[in-house]
Design a protein around this motif. Structure first.
Motif, PDB file in Angstrom:
ATOM      1  N   LYS A 170       0.832  -1.195   0.000  1.00 45.92           N
ATOM      2  CA  LYS A 170       0.000   0.000   0.000  1.00 45.92           C
ATOM      3  C   LYS A 170       0.875   1.256   0.000  1.00 45.92           C
ATOM      4  N   SER A 171       0.550   2.194  -0.883  1.00 47.31           N
ATOM      5  CA  SER A 171       1.274   3.481  -0.958  1.00 47.31           C
ATOM      6  C   SER A 171       2.778   3.259  -1.029  1.00 47.31           C
ATOM      7  N   ALA A 172       3.199   2.407  -1.983  1.00 48.87           N
ATOM      8  CA  ALA A 172       4.600   2.002  -2.071  1.00 48.87           C
ATOM      9  C   ALA A 172       5.550   3.182  -2.227  1.00 48.87           C
ATOM     10  N   PHE A 173       5.176   4.159  -3.060  1.00 46.79           N
ATOM     11  CA  PHE A 173       6.093   5.263  -3.355  1.00 46.79           C
ATOM     12  C   PHE A 173       6.354   6.150  -2.138  1.00 46.79           C
ATOM     13  N   LEU A 174       5.493   6.076  -1.125  1.00 48.05           N
ATOM     14  CA  LEU A 174       5.699   6.891   0.074  1.00 48.05           C
ATOM     15  C   LEU A 174       6.818   6.337   0.946  1.00 48.05           C
ATOM     16  N   ASN A 175       7.313   5.129   0.603  1.00 48.92           N
ATOM     17  CA  ASN A 175       8.402   4.524   1.370  1.00 48.92           C
ATOM     18  C   ASN A 175       9.776   4.906   0.836  1.00 48.92           C
ATOM     19  N   GLY A 176       9.830   5.515  -0.332  1.00 48.42           N
ATOM     20  CA  GLY A 176      11.115   5.878  -0.929  1.00 48.42           C
ATOM     21  C   GLY A 176      11.770   7.042  -0.210  1.00 48.42           C
ATOM     22  N   VAL A 177      13.056   6.909   0.119  1.00 46.25           N
ATOM     23  CA  VAL A 177      13.806   7.957   0.820  1.00 46.25           C
ATOM     24  C   VAL A 177      14.458   8.876  -0.202  1.00 46.25           C
ATOM     25  N   LEU A 178      14.267  10.178  -0.043  1.00 49.58           N
ATOM     26  CA  LEU A 178      14.830  11.152  -0.977  1.00 49.58           C
ATOM     27  C   LEU A 178      16.331  11.307  -0.776  1.00 49.58           C
ATOM     28  N   TYR A 199       8.457  23.237   4.266  1.00 51.77           N
ATOM     29  CA  TYR A 199       8.772  21.915   4.814  1.00 51.77           C
ATOM     30  C   TYR A 199       9.782  21.197   3.920  1.00 51.77           C
ATOM     31  N   LYS A 200      10.717  20.536   4.575  1.00 49.56           N
ATOM     32  CA  LYS A 200      11.675  19.703   3.858  1.00 49.56           C
ATOM     33  C   LYS A 200      11.184  18.257   3.914  1.00 49.56           C
ATOM     34  N   LEU A 201      11.072  17.638   2.736  1.00 50.41           N
ATOM     35  CA  LEU A 201      10.578  16.263   2.662  1.00 50.41           C
ATOM     36  C   LEU A 201      11.702  15.265   2.907  1.00 50.41           C
ATOM     37  N   ARG A 202      11.400  14.237   3.661  1.00 48.48           N
ATOM     38  CA  ARG A 202      12.356  13.158   3.897  1.00 48.48           C
ATOM     39  C   ARG A 202      12.092  11.975   2.968  1.00 48.48           C
ATOM     40  N   LYS A 203      10.826  11.816   2.578  1.00 42.58           N
ATOM     41  CA  LYS A 203      10.457  10.709   1.707  1.00 42.58           C
ATOM     42  C   LYS A 203       9.684  11.242   0.496  1.00 42.58           C
ATOM     43  N   THR A 204       9.552  10.389  -0.515  1.00 45.89           N
ATOM     44  CA  THR A 204       8.924  10.801  -1.770  1.00 45.89           C
ATOM     45  C   THR A 204       7.402  10.862  -1.641  1.00 45.89           C
ATOM     46  N   LEU A 205       6.803  11.577  -2.570  1.00 47.77           N
ATOM     47  CA  LEU A 205       5.352  11.635  -2.706  1.00 47.77           C
ATOM     48  C   LEU A 205       4.979  11.164  -4.105  1.00 47.77           C
ATOM     49  N   TYR A 206       3.751  10.730  -4.260  1.00 41.92           N
ATOM     50  CA  TYR A 206       3.269  10.360  -5.591  1.00 41.92           C
ATOM     51  C   TYR A 206       3.276  11.601  -6.480  1.00 41.92           C
ATOM     52  N   GLY A 207       3.763  11.420  -7.710  1.00 46.39           N
ATOM     53  CA  GLY A 207       3.873  12.528  -8.644  1.00 46.39           C
ATOM     54  C   GLY A 207       5.300  13.010  -8.809  1.00 46.39           C
ATOM     55  N   PHE A 208       6.182  12.655  -7.874  1.00 50.17           N
ATOM     56  CA  PHE A 208       7.592  13.026  -8.008  1.00 50.17           C
ATOM     57  C   PHE A 208       8.244  12.152  -9.068  1.00 50.17           C
ATOM     58  N   GLU A 223       3.266  -1.729   4.997  1.00 56.57           N
ATOM     59  CA  GLU A 223       1.824  -1.963   5.073  1.00 56.57           C
ATOM     60  C   GLU A 223       1.401  -2.666   3.788  1.00 56.57           C
ATOM     61  N   MET A 224       0.902  -3.893   3.922  1.00 54.46           N
ATOM     62  CA  MET A 224       0.668  -4.718   2.744  1.00 54.46           C
ATOM     63  C   MET A 224      -0.690  -5.393   2.789  1.00 54.46           C
ATOM     64  N   SER A 225      -1.124  -5.850   1.605  1.00 49.95           N
ATOM     65  CA  SER A 225      -2.345  -6.647   1.476  1.00 49.95           C
ATOM     66  C   SER A 225      -1.969  -8.009   0.899  1.00 49.95           C
ATOM     67  N   ASP A 226      -2.500  -9.053   1.497  1.00 50.84           N
ATOM     68  CA  ASP A 226      -2.283 -10.405   0.987  1.00 50.84           C
ATOM     69  C   ASP A 226      -3.389 -10.714  -0.020  1.00 50.84           C
ATOM     70  N   LEU A 227      -3.036 -10.833  -1.285  1.00 55.09           N
ATOM     71  CA  LEU A 227      -4.023 -11.040  -2.348  1.00 55.09           C
ATOM     72  C   LEU A 227      -4.278 -12.516  -2.643  1.00 55.09           C
ATOM     73  N   GLY A 228      -3.602 -13.408  -1.910  1.00 50.31           N
ATOM     74  CA  GLY A 228      -3.854 -14.833  -2.080  1.00 50.31           C
ATOM     75  C   GLY A 228      -3.141 -15.430  -3.275  1.00 50.31           C
ATOM     76  N   LEU A 229      -3.621 -16.579  -3.712  1.00 48.02           N
ATOM     77  CA  LEU A 229      -3.011 -17.310  -4.818  1.00 48.02           C
ATOM     78  C   LEU A 229      -3.104 -16.503  -6.113  1.00 48.02           C
ATOM     79  N   LEU A 230      -2.032 -16.510  -6.875  1.00 48.66           N
ATOM     80  CA  LEU A 230      -1.971 -15.733  -8.118  1.00 48.66           C
ATOM     81  C   LEU A 230      -2.821 -16.384  -9.209  1.00 48.66           C
ATOM     82  N   HIS A 231      -3.742 -15.606  -9.787  1.00 44.86           N
ATOM     83  CA  HIS A 231      -4.583 -16.090 -10.884  1.00 44.86           C
ATOM     84  C   HIS A 231      -4.415 -15.253 -12.156  1.00 44.86           C
TER      85      HIS A 231
END
Length: 225
Positions: free
Chosen positions: A4-12, A34-43, A114-122
């Motif tokens: 979930k929100s993978a790009f918010l985990n990237g460190v600038l 404000y100085k950002l420490r991590k990335t935002l969507y759209g960067f 923060e993740m979601s388990d989507l189960g067996l791959l189809h």
């Protein structure tokens, strides 16, 4: 699994500053930014920062990155059991020879992100995945049917081979020109289909020679798929 929100985990790695969001007020802060420490969507650097983050974490977990595929990782234990992990943006596909390794990997990832388990791959990336006791099979039946509907060919009769064995295609044979735009759309769509239909590869590559000024014969051969 889906992150979930993978790009918010990237460190600038660069210094990036933003204005205070409208409506967000903090007492006695004046006109500060404000100085950002991590990335935002759209960067523009967000995808690279996220990949660097997940690559560093998997390396820390003793995964080895493939030398030929940068998003494929493997890890084995002392008993020879293997786990294979593939990363596609915020989706993670994983498999292995040990249920214990799979459970450990799932637990480690959920503790980190923060993740979601989507189960067996189809279904993944336009391909259907069929898992049975006899093995794992990959197909594109849904994609193939969507092409027939898209180009109005759903009522065409099926053939055992994509091109007639005795038919020779020429650049010019006196017939009328076909719709070049439509020809290229069909041709481009067929190129993705050969990912699982290798029997279509020769015919698809042959028809690629006539991308400029195709004639009705070329269009008929292409629709014969």
């Amino acid at each position: 699994m889906d992150i979930k929100s993978a790009f918010l985990n990237g460190v600038l790695e660069e210094d990036v500053y933003v204005e205070r969001p409208e409506g967000f007020k903090v007492k006695d802060t004046g006109h500060k930014i404000y100085k950002l420490r991590k990335t935002l969507y759209g960067f523009k650097q967000a995808p690279k920062a996220w990949y660097s983050e997940i690559d560093e974490y998997l390396s820390m977990c003793k995964f080895k990155r493939s030398t030929s595929e940068a998003t494929l990782y493997t890890r084995s234990d002392c008993e020879g059991n293997l786990i294979i992990v593939s990363i596609y943006v915020d989706d993670i596909v994983y498999t292995g020879s040990s249920e214990r390794l799979l459970s450990e990997f799932k637990r480690e990832m959920m503790q980190r992100y923060e993740m979601s388990d989507l189960g067996l791959l189809h279904h993944f990336f336009g391909m259907g995945i069929l898992q049975t006791d006899q093995g794992v099979f990959i197909h594109q039946s849904k994609y193939a049917k969507s092409l027939l509907l898209k180009f109005g060919l759903e009522d065409c009769k099926p053939v055992s081979i994509p091109l007639s064995t005795g038919e020779k295609l020429k650049k010019v044979d006196g017939s009328e020109l076909a719709d070049e735009g439509l020809y290229r759309k069909i041709k481009g769509s067929l190129l993705y289909l050969i990912a699982t239909r290798h029997d279509l590869m020769y015919a698809a590559n042959l028809l690629s020679r006539f991308m400029n000024s195709p004639i009705k014969m070329h269009m008929g051969a292409e629709e014969g798929f």
